[in-house]
Scaffold this active site. Sequence first.
Site, short mmCIF file in Angstrom:
data_model
loop_
_atom_site.label_atom_id
_atom_site.label_comp_id
_atom_site.label_asym_id
_atom_site.label_seq_id
_atom_site.Cartn_x
_atom_site.Cartn_y
_atom_site.Cartn_z
N GLU A 37 -8.82 2.74 0.06
CA GLU A 37 -7.28 2.80 0.29
C GLU A 37 -6.68 1.66 1.00
O GLU A 37 -7.17 1.13 2.01
CB GLU A 37 -6.96 4.22 1.22
N LYS A 107 0.04 8.46 -3.41
CA LYS A 107 -0.66 9.77 -2.67
C LYS A 107 0.25 10.85 -2.32
O LYS A 107 1.27 10.74 -1.82
CB LYS A 107 -1.07 9.04 -1.09
N CYS A 141 -8.03 9.61 -0.92
CA CYS A 141 -8.25 10.27 0.28
C CYS A 141 -8.32 11.33 0.40
O CYS A 141 -8.91 12.32 -0.03
CB CYS A 141 -7.71 9.24 1.29
#
Length: 261
Positions: A37, A107, A141
């Site tokens: 990430e 995200k 994540c």
Amino acid sequence: MRIALAQCVPGPRDVPGNLHRLDGFAAADTDLVVTPEMFLTGYAIGADAVRALAEPADGPSAAAVAALARRHSTAVLYGYPESDGGQVFNAVALIGPDGSRLAGYRKTHLFGELDRARFSAGADRPAVVELDGWRLGLLICYDVEFPEAVRDLALAGADAVLVPTANMTGYDRVPTTLVPARAYENQIYVGYANLTGAEAGLLYGGLSCVAGPDGADVARAGRGEELLHARLDRTALAASRRENPFLADRRPELYRRLTGR
């Protein structure tokens, strides 16, 4: 498909240096390289630095990654801060071996103040994209900790879900328990590419892994730097899906409360 997860220490605010490192990762004998990430800039660099280093999806760093992907004939999935309309998103981009942009993802599940102080949440569901005959879904994540996110990609036809991450020590249950569970319950491969080392008071946990549809490790890194190689096996995937037909045996009419309907 041969994939390589680049478990590495962060390179805070050093975009040229991180592009150089990515060039080295892409030189490995593999079909796809997956970085952690926010690889291009570092993760824990503060809101001001994130905003200063953010680029549009077609910015100069995207052009540099496309060039190295073409040079090595290797696909690349990399993390970076994406700027768009005055907002900054924690994003990844998948670049094909010919340098074309195959997919991008922002995200959607932000992790505490670490994320909320720096990023806007993505609003779009992650797409499933094809690469070398494999259908790939993208998450980042914290997203993988929500079973609905992975199930949605599995129902869209994903064979594998790739997850760049910056997971810290103290959260080892994510790579050791949740990632294998997500792979097994959805009958897919899950690749989880983490950072290692320290950055701005954060200590990253490593343990990058590729979990197979049987829930077992195909490959797993330790705590240190490593380019972790794994092979996704079409025959093994088909056999596991025959033995464990979870998606076919679902009863969606019983699960409406999951979406508030």
